[in-house]
Structure formats: structure tokens, C-alpha cells
Write a protein that holds these residues in place. Structure first.
Motif, PDB file in Angstrom:
ATOM      1  N   ALA A  27       1.516   0.614  12.330  1.00 38.60           N
ATOM      2  CA  ALA A  27       1.355  -0.587  11.505  1.00 38.60           C
ATOM      3  C   ALA A  27       0.345  -0.343  10.387  1.00 38.60           C
ATOM      4  CB  ALA A  27       0.900  -1.757  12.382  1.00 38.60           C
ATOM      5  N   VAL A  28      -0.774   0.303  10.706  1.00 38.25           N
ATOM      6  CA  VAL A  28      -1.779   0.606   9.676  1.00 38.25           C
ATOM      7  C   VAL A  28      -1.198   1.535   8.618  1.00 38.25           C
ATOM      8  CG1 VAL A  28      -3.984   1.750   9.278  1.00 38.25           C
ATOM      9  CG2 VAL A  28      -3.705   0.229  11.244  1.00 38.25           C
ATOM     10  N   ALA A  29      -0.446   2.554   9.056  1.00 40.07           N
ATOM     11  CA  ALA A  29       0.130   3.515   8.114  1.00 40.07           C
ATOM     12  C   ALA A  29       1.181   2.860   7.231  1.00 40.07           C
ATOM     13  CB  ALA A  29       0.743   4.683   8.887  1.00 40.07           C
ATOM     14  N   ALA A  30       1.935   1.898   7.768  1.00 35.09           N
ATOM     15  CA  ALA A  30       2.959   1.213   6.966  1.00 35.09           C
ATOM     16  C   ALA A  30       2.332   0.320   5.912  1.00 35.09           C
ATOM     17  CB  ALA A  30       3.870   0.402   7.890  1.00 35.09           C
ATOM     18  N   LEU A  31       1.207  -0.314   6.251  1.00 31.28           N
ATOM     19  CA  LEU A  31       0.566  -1.221   5.311  1.00 31.28           C
ATOM     20  C   LEU A  31      -0.292  -0.486   4.285  1.00 31.28           C
ATOM     21  CD1 LEU A  31      -0.469  -4.042   7.828  1.00 31.28           C
ATOM     22  CD2 LEU A  31       1.382  -4.121   6.138  1.00 31.28           C
TER      23      LEU A  31
END
Length: 689
Positions: A27-31
């Protein structure tokens, strides 16, 4: 190395934490967006999912309880990839990704459709009767669908992998065609799976329906005409209770039948040629009322036993799965049966003293047919080692510390035995050890470690694998193993486990005896053994043992058939005199205290029979517990079956012909209410019809 008790829980927690962490990082990498981190987190989550379904199958259930099942997790993984693509792409690319998102949603819709059809297929293949050793081909049975199509977790991982891989490739290359190709492949796989399952619902591809299957079962009963059966209901760990009665049942002259209630138990029953029927529902069970079945024997009590006792045309006998001085050997439930079959006079006295409602006229002594083949005492140990069998029972449900010696005395007994260089120890714990009291399970693990350490100190290099044992193992496996393909369901197993070839039961018995002889011969001389598998059997351990150490349980009653010395551990609060008075089965035993101080003297009497002062007492107790040697127990068992079967037939003939005048009727007038002396008597007297 001894595994710490908390290690499985720790592995479960660690795996679940890694998976949850992978989603958080994704999730952090996608955002962010951060392509390498997104790629690594996605790959890690997929790898952990594979580990879950391979080695940590309890974790998916844990996530499902939190409403994070495999579908939710897969949707979240792909959704985060889509978010990453949108964050990485330019504004005009949102329209390019819209068809990809639609295709992805269609993949999940097809997954739901496949699951719905899979449930329908499973229902059509769930028959009201499950059989074994019976030709059920008339029910139009067929091989089960591939396991991949029936398991939603595995299916979604496999079918969704191309789409996930394509989305990941697009995140790296910025080329939407990678995602489109992956999603297209996932759609093709899902459509193919849906079509394959849907064909199973066609009228010509479905097994027989419920009513057709029940009609077939009625016809089979009418053709086979069973006369005596074994009724069993229980959990996986209790299957041994039914297994010990299979051979005596098979040796009867009538037409035997095994009646089960749990579907999983059909495959758990050991190898036998006796027809097996599983009747899960009560209405199906009641169809036995119109069969030729006369007698059902019951090796255990269960909640479902009361259901079959409602059938009035069948006589029921409680045979138990072993006799001891425990309260369970004179359970008040026994009065529900027509007769209670016991081994010898001691059990008859036990029921009389217990006053649980079992009348003496309903108690029949049949001996223990399973023990007819136990080898008798042949003198002191002939070899270099004295073989001692330590077979403690489990802790029981009532919390009595005297039930099992494992907790208070087990380690002391084992240490004392291992300290003697001329002892070979066979440790055979009860299958339920540790199931109620964790201390028993911990003590059991420590005992096993003591035995492993003793073997490392005593034994050198193990000899090469016995070719004879390997050959016997292969032969026994060939005769007993069912040739199921992986993923076979119950309907397919019914098809495979049809009528066995003639003479298979005798061949299995011969192969089992040959295997046990090869097994004992293959062991290094003097090596201690932990016996926990189904083979070698307890009775095979009896044959090679020179001495038994156990608790108050049916094991000591059965061991008395050999006439060999035995000892019982007294781990309760009773003195030795009180212990002997409370438990008649220990009358001919050496009583051991929890500190195992009496072990050296016990071994001395085993090696020098002239010092054995209990030989005569053992012979007398054997007759009291197991009955006379002649006629053989199998003959007495068969005679009891014939007598109870004749009573069942007489009841069937008598019941329809009874005149109404012979039957008790209802009260015609109500019973008068009690009145005080001042009120005077009421007029009228109640009469019966």
C-alpha cells in the motif's frame, strides 16, 4: 531435538505477520509510488500465500475469521497494483486502464460464479449413504472434478496469478498490454473452469439423486440380508475402538455389516472385507428397521447411539472397547442396551456393585475374542535384554490425578528402566495423552526425549534397512492401501472401494503378521522404541514384552491373557492396601510408587521366575477377568450373537400378532386429586382399559 510446545503458534503468528506486513508495504509503495518496492511487496505476498496453503493451513482460517479470506486478499493485492498504476501513469492513461479494471472485475465475478457452481456440484455428489466394500456403480458414480476447481483458495491463486503478474509487469514497463495479456489469460482460465464444472450439472453427468440412492440402499439391504452389525460413532482418535472388533465380527457365521454415522470415518476404519455403510441422517438410519439386521454390537457410547437404539426390530449389545476398573467400564448408559457383554465374572460383579441400573440377567460373559491369539508366557527372558512395555493410559475427563502415571511417575519410571543396561524399553502412550491436561503432553514429550538420549548413548550406527521389512511393508501397503488419486471425494472413493476380491481379508491378516515379525527382527538389539503408529499393534507388543508397566486400564486386563508379570503405578492418594481394594484388576500386580523405587526388584522377579510370588494370583485373576479358557472367546462371542439374534427374531414374530387385549391401554378416567380427610373421599375409582 524436542520441539517447544509454542512453536506451531509462533510460526502461525510469524507467517500471518509477514503477510499483513507485505500488504502494508504494498500500500505504501502504491501510494508513493515506488516501483521496486511495489514489485517486491507483491511478490512477497504471493509467495506467502503459497506457503499458507502448503504448510500453514491454519492461517487462512485465521484470516477468514477476520473477514479477510483469500478473495478479499486477492482483490486487495490487485487493487493496490491498480492504484500504483494510476499513481505512476499520466492523466491521459486513466482511460487506458479502465478496460483493464473492467476485465479484472470480470475475473472476480467469474471466480464467484465458479464457487457457486462448485457448491452445486458438491451437493449433487453428496449422497445420503456412503459405502465401502459394496458395489455402488448403479449410483452413476464418477471421478471427482479436479481439486483445483473445488478449492477456492488454490483456484484463485492459480487463475488470478496471470492477472497479478501482468499488472506488476505493467507497473514496471508502463505498457498496458502486459496487464491486458495477463487478465485475458486469467479470464480464459476462469471461463474454462466454469464450463468444466457446469458440465457436471447436466442430467447425464450427475450421480443418483437422494431418493434414487435411498431406493438403491433398500434394495442392497434386501439382497445382502445382514444379520449382525457393528455400530460406531466417534472422532478420528477413537477409531481404534471399532478396529479391535473387526476381526471377531468378520469371523462370525452370519452376514456382518458396519454402520457408521460420520462420513470421514468411512476411510478411517482399518482394512476389512466387511461391507461398510455410513448413514449420517437419522431418517436414513431408521431404514434399518425394515432390514434383516438382528443384532448391533456397540464398542463405545456416543451422543448418536441413542438414535439407533430407537429401532425396535434390532437387539443391541454393548461390548465396550476394553474393560478396567475405571468408572467408564460401568457407565449408567449401559442400561439402555438390551444386553451388556463382558469378558468375565469381574465385570459382572462391577456392574452389580455400581448399581447403575444394569440387571444381572442382561450381562453376558463372552471373554475377549481379540485375545485368543496372544502368545502365552514362555518363561524368563531368553535373550540378552528384558523387554519392558510401558503403556500408560491418558488423563481422562474427570481430572483424577491417579488416572495416568505419565504426569507424576512417567519420567521416574522411564529413568529407572533406562538405568538398567539389560532393559529394552517399549514406550506406547495412549493416543489421547495430553488432550485434556497439557502437563501429560509435556511429560510425554520429555519421556520420548529421554528414550532418544538413551538410544544415542547405547546404539552405534543403525544397520542397513531390512530388505525383508521393506518387502513386507510393500506387500501390506498393496493389500490395504486404497488407490485414490489426490483430490478424490467420497463419491469417487465409493466407486473405487467396491467389493473386495475374495480372500483379501485373510491375505491382509497374513501380511500383517509377517510385517510384525519382520519389524521386530529388523530392530537393532537392545534399542528402545517409541510405538505410536497403528503398527505394530498393542497385542504384538504384548508378544515381545517380558513385563508390562501400566495404569488402571483395559491394557492390564488384556495383558493378563499372556500370563506374564505386570506392574501398575499408584499415583493417587491411596495407600497400597486401599489401591488393591479399590481396583480388583491390580490384585496380581506389583504396585509401583511414583518414585519408581520398586523397579529394580520388579526386574529381578521377571528374570528369576522362582522369585515371582504372584504367578498363581495372575492365573486366578485371568480367569476372573477374562473368563475360562474353554470354550474360546470367539465361540462364546458367536453364541451370544446367535442367542440375541434369536431373541430379535422372536420379538419380530411376536409383536405383530399380539392381540389388543394383551397390550396396556390408556387411562379412561383421570386420577383423582388428593383430598384432605375433612373433605371426605371422592366418588369413583380410576380404572384401566
Amino acid at each position: 531435538m524436542l520441539r517447544p510446545p509454542g512453536r506451531p503458534a509462533l510460526a502461525t503468528l510469524l507467517t500471518a505477520s509477514v503477510l499483513a506486513g507485505a500488504y502494508a508495504v504494498q500500500a505504501v509503495a502504491a501510494l508513493a509510488p515506488h516501483v521496486p518496492l511495489l514489485l517486491a511487496a507483491t511478490a512477497l505476498s504471493l509467495a506467502v500465500e503459497g506457503v499458507l496453503y502448503r504448510w500453514q493451513r491454519g492461517v487462512p482460517a485465521l484470516f477468514a475469521k477476520a473477514h479477510a479470506d483469500v478473495t478479499v486478499r486477492h482483490v486487495l493485492r490487485d487493487l493496490l497494483l491498480v492504484v500504483g498504476l494510476l499513481r505512476l501513469g499520466e492523466q491521459h492513461r486513466e482511460t487506458q486502464y479502465a478496460p483493464l479494471l473492467a476485465g479484472l472485475l470480470l475475473c472476480y465475478a467469474l471466480h464467484c460464479a465458479i464457487q457457486a457452481v462448485s457448491v452445486l456440484v458438491r451437493r449433487t455428489r453428496t449422497l445420503p449413504v456412503v459405502t465401502r466394500n459394496i458395489d455402488a456403480s448403479a449410483l452413476r458414480l464418477s471421478p471427482a472434478p479436479p481439486a483445483l476447481l473445488r478449492r477456492p483458495g488454490h483456484r484463485l491463486l492459480v487463475f488470478g496469478l496471470p492477472a497479478t503478474a501482468g499488472l506488476t509487469a505493467t507497473a514496471v514497463t508502463q505498457d498496458p498490454r502486459c496487464a491486458a495479456a495477463g487478465i485475458a489469460l486469467s479470464l480464459a482460465l476462469a471461463l474454462g473452469g466454469l464450463a468444466a464444472l457446469s458440465l457436471r450439472l447436466l442430467p447425464g453427468r450427475r450421480p443418483a439423486g437422494e431418493q434414487e440412492a435411498l431406493a438403491w440402499f433398500d434394495a442392497w439391504l434386501a439382497e445382502y440380508r445382514p444379520t449382525v452389525g457393528l455400530y460406531f460413532s466417534g472422532g478420528p482418535s477413537s477409531v481404534y475402538q471399532a478396529g479391535m472388533w473387526l476381526e471377531p465380527l468378520a469371523r462370525l457365521d452370519g452376514r456382518p455389516l458396519i454402520v457408521l454415522r460420520e462420513r470421514f470415518m468411512v476411510s478411517r476404519i482399518p482394512a476389512t472385507d466387511i461391507p461398510i455403510v455410513c448413514l449420517p441422517k437419522v431418517p436414513t438410519l431408521m431404514r434399518l428397521e425394515h432390514s434383516t439386521l438382528q443384532v448391533l454390537i456397540h464398542p463405545s457410547n456416543s451422543g448418536k447411539t441413542s438414535q439407533v437404539l430407537r429401532i425396535p426390530t434390532i437387539k443391541h449389545a454393548f461390548v465396550n472397547h476394553g474393560e478396567s476398573d475405571k468408572l467408564s467400564s460401568c457407565n449408567p448408559y449401559a442400561k439402555a442396551y438390551d444386553e451388556v457383554w463382558v469378558a468375565g465374572p469381574a465385570a459382572r460383579e462391577r456392574y452389580a456393585l455400581a448399581e447403575v441400573g444394569v440387571e444381572d440377567k442382561d450381562v453376558v460373559e463372552i471373554g475377549r475374542p481379540q485375545l485368543d491369539a496372544v502368545r502365552p508366557y514362555a518363561g524368563p527372558p531368553a535373550g540378552a535384554y528384558t523387554t519392558v512395555l510401558y503403556a500408560p493410559t491418558w488423563e481422562g475427563w474427570d481430572g483424577d490425578p491417579g488416572n495416568t502415571s505419565v504426569i507424576a511417575a512417567g519420567e521416574n519410571l522411564v529413568r529407572a528402566l533406562l538405568a538398567d543396561p539389560e532393559v529394552r524399553l517399549l514406550y506406547k502412550p495412549h493416543p489421547l495423552t495430553g488432550s485434556v491436561d497439557p502437563r501429560a503432553g509435556a511429560a510425554d514429550r520429555r519421556i520420548r526425549e529421554l528414550i532418544r538420549e538413551a538410544n544415542r548413548a547405547r546404539s552405534g550406527a543403525r544397520p542397513a534397512r531390512s530388505k525383508e521389512l521393506a518387502a513386507r511393508t510393500a506387500e501390506l501397503a498393496r493389500l490395504t492401501a486404497a488407490e485414490f488419486r489426490e483430490g478424490a471425494d467420497q463419491a469417487e472413493r465409493m466407486l473405487v472401494q467396491s467389493v473386495p476380491p475374495p480372500g483379501r481379508a485373510e491375505a491382509v491378516a497374513r501380511a500383517a503378521r509377517a510385517w510384525e515379525e519382520a519389524y521386530w527382527a529388523s530392530l537393532p538389539e537392545g534399542e528402545h522404541q517409541v510405538v505410536v503408529d497403528a503398527r505394530p499393534s498393542l497385542y504384538s507388543c504384548f508378544d515381545v514384552a517380558d513385563l508390562l508397566i501400566s495404569d488402571v486400564s483395559s491394557v492390564i486386563s488384556d495383558f493378563l491373557a499372556s500370563g506374564k508379570p505386570y506392574a501398575v503405578a499408584n499415583t493417587g492418594a491411596l495407600s497400597e492396601a486401599e489401591f488393591r481394594a479399590a481396583f480388583p484388576t491390580v490384585a496380581a500386580a506389583v504396585i509401583l510408587t511414583p518414585d519408581a523405587a520398586g523397579v529394580p526388584a520388579l526386574l529381578e522377579t521377571v528374570r528369576h521366575p522362582e522369585k515371582d510370588e504372584l504367578a498363581g494370583a495372575r492365573a486366578a485373576l485371568k480367569a476372573r477377568l477374562l473368563g475360562p479358557a474353554e470354550p474360546a472367546s470367539q465361540e462364546r462371542f458367536a453364541a451370544a450373537v446367535r442367542a440375541l439374534g434369536a431373541a430379535a427374531l422372536e420379538h419380530r414374530l411376536r409383536a405383530p400378532g399380539r392381540r389388543p387385549a394383551e397390550l396396556p391401554g390408556q387411562r379412561r378416567e383421570p386420577v383423582p386429586h388428593p383430598v384432605s380427610p375433612a373433605a371426605g373421599p371422592r366418588s369413583g375409582t380410576p380404572t384401566r382399559a
